[in-house]
Motif scaffolding. Sequence first.
Motif, PDB file in Angstrom:
ATOM      1  N   GLN A 274       2.251 -14.246  -3.593  1.00 42.39           N
ATOM      2  CA  GLN A 274       1.573 -13.277  -4.465  1.00 42.39           C
ATOM      3  C   GLN A 274       1.925 -11.851  -4.067  1.00 42.39           C
ATOM      4  OE1 GLN A 274      -2.657 -13.887  -4.324  1.00 42.39           O
ATOM      5  NE2 GLN A 274      -2.502 -15.936  -5.180  1.00 42.39           N
ATOM      6  N   LEU A 275       1.880 -11.613  -2.773  1.00 40.78           N
ATOM      7  CA  LEU A 275       2.155 -10.253  -2.296  1.00 40.78           C
ATOM      8  C   LEU A 275       3.599  -9.855  -2.588  1.00 40.78           C
ATOM      9  CD1 LEU A 275       0.232 -10.223   1.080  1.00 40.78           C
ATOM     10  CD2 LEU A 275      -0.140  -8.690  -0.827  1.00 40.78           C
ATOM     11  N   GLN A 276       4.509 -10.795  -2.430  1.00 42.45           N
ATOM     12  CA  GLN A 276       5.906 -10.476  -2.703  1.00 42.45           C
ATOM     13  C   GLN A 276       6.103 -10.186  -4.184  1.00 42.45           C
ATOM     14  OE1 GLN A 276       7.928 -13.809  -0.860  1.00 42.45           O
ATOM     15  NE2 GLN A 276       8.385 -12.597   0.958  1.00 42.45           N
TER      16      GLN A 276
ATOM     17  N   ALA B 225       0.839  -1.196   0.000  1.00 41.60           N
ATOM     18  CA  ALA B 225       0.000   0.000   0.000  1.00 41.60           C
ATOM     19  C   ALA B 225       0.880   1.254   0.000  1.00 41.60           C
ATOM     20  CB  ALA B 225      -0.922   0.001   1.222  1.00 41.60           C
ATOM     21  N   ARG B 226       1.933   1.217   0.788  1.00 39.63           N
ATOM     22  CA  ARG B 226       2.855   2.354   0.873  1.00 39.63           C
ATOM     23  C   ARG B 226       3.531   2.582  -0.471  1.00 39.63           C
ATOM     24  NH1 ARG B 226       8.008   3.684   2.885  1.00 39.63           N
ATOM     25  NH2 ARG B 226       8.688   1.536   2.593  1.00 39.63           N
ATOM     26  N   THR B 227       3.975   1.504  -1.100  1.00 39.59           N
ATOM     27  CA  THR B 227       4.673   1.613  -2.386  1.00 39.59           C
ATOM     28  C   THR B 227       3.726   2.121  -3.463  1.00 39.59           C
ATOM     29  OG1 THR B 227       6.009  -0.283  -1.697  1.00 39.59           O
ATOM     30  CG2 THR B 227       6.169   0.368  -3.991  1.00 39.59           C
ATOM     31  N   GLN B 228       2.505   1.621  -3.466  1.00 41.42           N
ATOM     32  CA  GLN B 228       1.540   2.061  -4.466  1.00 41.42           C
ATOM     33  C   GLN B 228       1.202   3.543  -4.270  1.00 41.42           C
ATOM     34  OE1 GLN B 228      -1.466  -0.931  -3.945  1.00 41.42           O
ATOM     35  NE2 GLN B 228      -0.715  -2.163  -5.653  1.00 41.42           N
TER      36      GLN B 228
ATOM     37  N   ALA C 172       7.381  -6.704  -5.742  1.00 43.43           N
ATOM     38  CA  ALA C 172       8.511  -6.618  -6.675  1.00 43.43           C
ATOM     39  C   ALA C 172       8.120  -5.771  -7.886  1.00 43.43           C
ATOM     40  CB  ALA C 172       8.936  -8.020  -7.113  1.00 43.43           C
ATOM     41  N   VAL C 173       6.898  -5.990  -8.379  1.00 44.71           N
ATOM     42  CA  VAL C 173       6.416  -5.209  -9.526  1.00 44.71           C
ATOM     43  C   VAL C 173       6.338  -3.732  -9.150  1.00 44.71           C
ATOM     44  CG1 VAL C 173       4.396  -4.760 -10.960  1.00 44.71           C
ATOM     45  CG2 VAL C 173       5.167  -7.096 -10.617  1.00 44.71           C
ATOM     46  N   ALA C 174       5.811  -3.464  -7.983  1.00 42.20           N
ATOM     47  CA  ALA C 174       5.652  -2.071  -7.550  1.00 42.20           C
ATOM     48  C   ALA C 174       7.018  -1.398  -7.377  1.00 42.20           C
ATOM     49  CB  ALA C 174       4.855  -2.020  -6.242  1.00 42.20           C
ATOM     50  N   HIS C 175       7.973  -2.112  -6.800  1.00 35.32           N
ATOM     51  CA  HIS C 175       9.319  -1.546  -6.635  1.00 35.32           C
ATOM     52  C   HIS C 175       9.960  -1.272  -7.988  1.00 35.32           C
ATOM     53  CE1 HIS C 175       9.664  -3.215  -2.294  1.00 35.32           C
ATOM     54  NE2 HIS C 175       9.352  -1.940  -2.276  1.00 35.32           N
ATOM     55  N   ALA C 176       9.729  -2.186  -8.936  1.00 32.73           N
ATOM     56  CA  ALA C 176      10.296  -1.991 -10.275  1.00 32.73           C
ATOM     57  C   ALA C 176       9.678  -0.753 -10.918  1.00 32.73           C
ATOM     58  CB  ALA C 176      10.042  -3.229 -11.131  1.00 32.73           C
ATOM     59  N   GLU C 177       8.375  -0.560 -10.699  1.00 31.75           N
ATOM     60  CA  GLU C 177       7.713   0.623 -11.262  1.00 31.75           C
ATOM     61  C   GLU C 177       8.292   1.905 -10.692  1.00 31.75           C
ATOM     62  OE1 GLU C 177       3.188  -0.803 -11.669  1.00 31.75           O
ATOM     63  OE2 GLU C 177       3.483   1.363 -11.762  1.00 31.75           O
ATOM     64  N   ILE C 178       8.541   1.890  -9.396  1.00 34.00           N
ATOM     65  CA  ILE C 178       9.109   3.086  -8.762  1.00 34.00           C
ATOM     66  C   ILE C 178      10.492   3.364  -9.325  1.00 34.00           C
ATOM     67  CG2 ILE C 178      10.210   3.838  -6.634  1.00 34.00           C
ATOM     68  CD1 ILE C 178       7.846   3.541  -5.181  1.00 34.00           C
ATOM     69  N   LEU C 179      11.277   2.314  -9.482  1.00 29.46           N
ATOM     70  CA  LEU C 179      12.625   2.497 -10.042  1.00 29.46           C
ATOM     71  C   LEU C 179      12.529   3.094 -11.436  1.00 29.46           C
ATOM     72  CD1 LEU C 179      14.604  -0.701  -9.016  1.00 29.46           C
ATOM     73  CD2 LEU C 179      15.208   1.643  -8.513  1.00 29.46           C
TER      74      LEU C 179
END
Lengths: 173, 162
Positions: B94-96, A111-114, B100-107
């Motif tokens: 699933q959450l991990q 949630a934080r990352t999103q 990982a997808v979210a971290h990649a998007e931020i990068l």
Amino acid sequence: MSSSNSTVSSSDSNPRRCAACRYLRRRCAGDCILSPYFPASNPQRFACVHKIFGASNVARMLQQLPVHQRARAADAISMEAYWRVQDPVYGSVGIINLLQHEIYMNQHELARTQAQIAMHTAQQQQQQQQEEEEEEAQQASQPVEAPNMHPQQQDLFAPDRTYLDLSHFPDFF
Amino acid sequence: MGGGSPCASCKLLRRRCSKDCIFAPYFPSDDPPKFAIVHKVFGASNVSKMLQELPVHQRADAVSSLVYEANARVRDPVYGCVGAISFLQNKVSQLQMQLAVAHAEILCSQMQQEPSMSRQQMDTEDKSFLLHNNIATLPQFMNFASSSNVVQEPLKIESFWT
């Protein structure tokens, strides 16, 4: 097995007994319900199961299941028994608790990352909008240039310009 | 128990409930099913041994977890608690993956904001590379191996210690 080993009882030397019957020091019948799932090669597995559930309980539980489900049930029972031996207070419930906690932490992190992603996206859009507005403002502030009157350009109203001779046209009016 | 009725365990086992009955504090007479299910799955003597091996201050928690496990096993005679654990493990995976997808998007978005890198350079191939790199570094959690893939409809997994 050999006749020289007269002190060893025949039931102890029977290599075909399953781990359960070996542990319980009994004859392993041909239709022993535990033998397919507790092979002699893994005595620890049955030792854990017997300590936590008891042989008769396990046999009863397996007997109540269709044959094709007994292997999975024996595996699950063995795992639960193992975890209970490792953690006598919480057993497999301790693992459930750990996993639930991990899920909670991951959901929180996600949630934080999103939210960060949404913020980045909003900032980028705002920047793009500002850049576009600045460009438009620059274009609007530039003065309109008058047509360029070069000296070489022919003066359309100069008297020496040759016009059409209107006498050739009929007089319609 | 001081002059009161026998505990649920002694009632079920039809024996005299002594003052130092090990079950009495945890299996009161007003909740017979609680002991019945534990006895059915584990057996009274096994439960008694388990409790005797624990310090007194840990026995209540042990009884609670045994009751939970016994209920799980009665509801699901094949997988018991292991079914719930398998379900939760999948959820963690699933959450991990989503993380990982979210971290990649931020990068990606951070790199896009870098003035030295032109926007055309951050194409789908680069994003895919970042994503796969992140997934490869996911930690290995406990592997509860069984002879078969245990993924099934979970028990109602309430938070145990609320």
